[in-house]
Design an enzyme around this catalytic site. Structure first.
Site, PDB file in Angstrom:
ATOM      1  CG  ASP A 150      21.452  44.901  58.015  1.00  0.00           C
ATOM      2  OD1 ASP A 150      22.075  43.870  57.696  1.00  0.00           O
ATOM      3  OD2 ASP A 150      22.011  45.956  58.368  1.00  0.00           O
ATOM      4  CG  ASP A 151      16.734  46.249  59.793  1.00  0.00           C
ATOM      5  OD1 ASP A 151      17.838  46.141  60.358  1.00  0.00           O
ATOM      6  OD2 ASP A 151      16.331  47.307  59.286  1.00  0.00           O
ATOM      7  CG  HIS A 178      21.006  44.038  62.731  1.00  0.00           C
ATOM      8  ND1 HIS A 178      22.123  44.834  62.584  1.00  0.00           N
ATOM      9  CD2 HIS A 178      19.979  44.749  62.183  1.00  0.00           C
ATOM     10  CE1 HIS A 178      21.784  45.961  61.979  1.00  0.00           C
ATOM     11  NE2 HIS A 178      20.484  45.938  61.734  1.00  0.00           N
ATOM     12  CG  HIS A 211      17.095  47.782  64.389  1.00  0.00           C
ATOM     13  ND1 HIS A 211      17.113  49.132  64.114  1.00  0.00           N
ATOM     14  CD2 HIS A 211      17.820  47.200  63.405  1.00  0.00           C
ATOM     15  CE1 HIS A 211      17.794  49.345  62.994  1.00  0.00           C
ATOM     16  NE2 HIS A 211      18.241  48.193  62.552  1.00  0.00           N
ATOM     17  CG  HIS A 242      17.310  47.255  55.142  1.00  0.00           C
ATOM     18  ND1 HIS A 242      18.039  48.115  54.342  1.00  0.00           N
ATOM     19  CD2 HIS A 242      17.738  47.457  56.414  1.00  0.00           C
ATOM     20  CE1 HIS A 242      18.867  48.811  55.102  1.00  0.00           C
ATOM     21  NE2 HIS A 242      18.707  48.437  56.362  1.00  0.00           N
TER      22      HIS A 242
END
Length: 278
Positions: free
Chosen positions: A88-89, A138, A142, A233
């Protein structure tokens, strides 16, 4: 019959039963007053009830909901020793290339849930490097989408969708909300875009193994079960390097246990309707 109130010498004396009854009435009145105050406060803030963060509908309007069905997944089936590694991210230059290099070295596919703003700014980090991988949406920047109303969430995901598709060369069909936070508006926006919503069943525990990538990798290998969707991540603070530094040991450890690495969509192909790109 017992008299609940006795008068002696001109002074009122209340029985225990009467005192308790009066206390209960006062407490009930206070609760009702608090609820009414909160309700009035909600209306004063102008919080939209239809279209708001908690609403999964658009009020009285015709619902634009794609196929009209939203699937939410935490894990795959347990029929085979398969695990889906997700990141993620990203993308960001500090760690994303290192992650891709490791995955290339061990020929491991993964699913990257990209932040739209970062995908647009760092498209060169992933362009041409996602052949065996897949991408998901995503969000744009964020932020916690569960706090936004339905139009704002939909606009956010559309913006991110375009950026991820441009950077990856294929439009995302999976969506993971930041922090895993779900709200009605999040669900409504996801179904409008025909996404499959993917969470996770296991995540890295870097805080428990500071400066110990070997110990961390062994812990995760021991916790994986068939169908695990593993959250990692490829951005963050220095402590998250523990998981990434131990990624080779994690890969070899799971393969030694007979696990096969697959993308999320590959894992779900036998668990429900196939997820296809495009």
């Amino acid at each position: 019959m017992e008299r609940e109130r006795a008068v002696s010498g001109g002074t009122g004396r209340w029985s225990r039963r009467t005192v308790l009854r009066q206390a209960a009435l006062l407490a009930g009145g206070a609760t009702l007053a608090t609820s009414a105050t909160q309700g009035r406060s909600l209306l004063r803030r102008g919080e939209p009830l239809p279209d708001g963060p908690v609403s999964a509908t658009s009020g009285n309007l015709r619902q634009e909901v794609g196929r009209g069905v939203l699937s939410i997944t935490w894990a795959g089936g347990r029929s085979g020793n398969r695990v889906a590694l997700t990141f993620d991210d990203g993308p960001r230059p500090q760690w994303t290339p290192m992650v891709l290099d490791t995955l290339d070295r061990y020929a491991v596919p993964a699913t990257f849930f990209l932040v739209g703003e970062r995908a647009r700014r760092h498209a060169d980090l992933v362009r041409g490097r996602l052949g065996r991988h897949e991408v998901g949406n995503h969000s744009w920047a964020h932020q916690d989408l569960a706090r936004l109303d339905a139009p704002a969430v939909h606009e956010d995901l559309c913006r991110a969708h375009e950026a991820v598709a441009e950077a990856a060369g294929v439009p995302p069909r999976l969506f993971r909300p930041p922090y895993g936070h779900l709200g009605g508006a999040v669900l409504h926006a996801a179904v409008r875009l025909d996404y499959r919503l993917v969470l996770w069943s296991l995540q890295m525990v870097e805080r428990e193994y500071p400066d110990d990538p070997v110990g961390h990798a062994r812990r995760i290998v021991a916790d994986v079960r068939p169908g695990t969707i593993l959250l990692a991540h490829d951005v963050g603070t220095r402590r998250r390097r523990v998981a990434l530094d131990g990624l080779p040991l994690l890969i070899t450890g799971l393969r030694d246990r007979g696990y096969e690495f697959v993308t999320v969509s590959q894992m779900l192909q036998n668990d429900g309707p196939a997820v296809t790109a495009g």
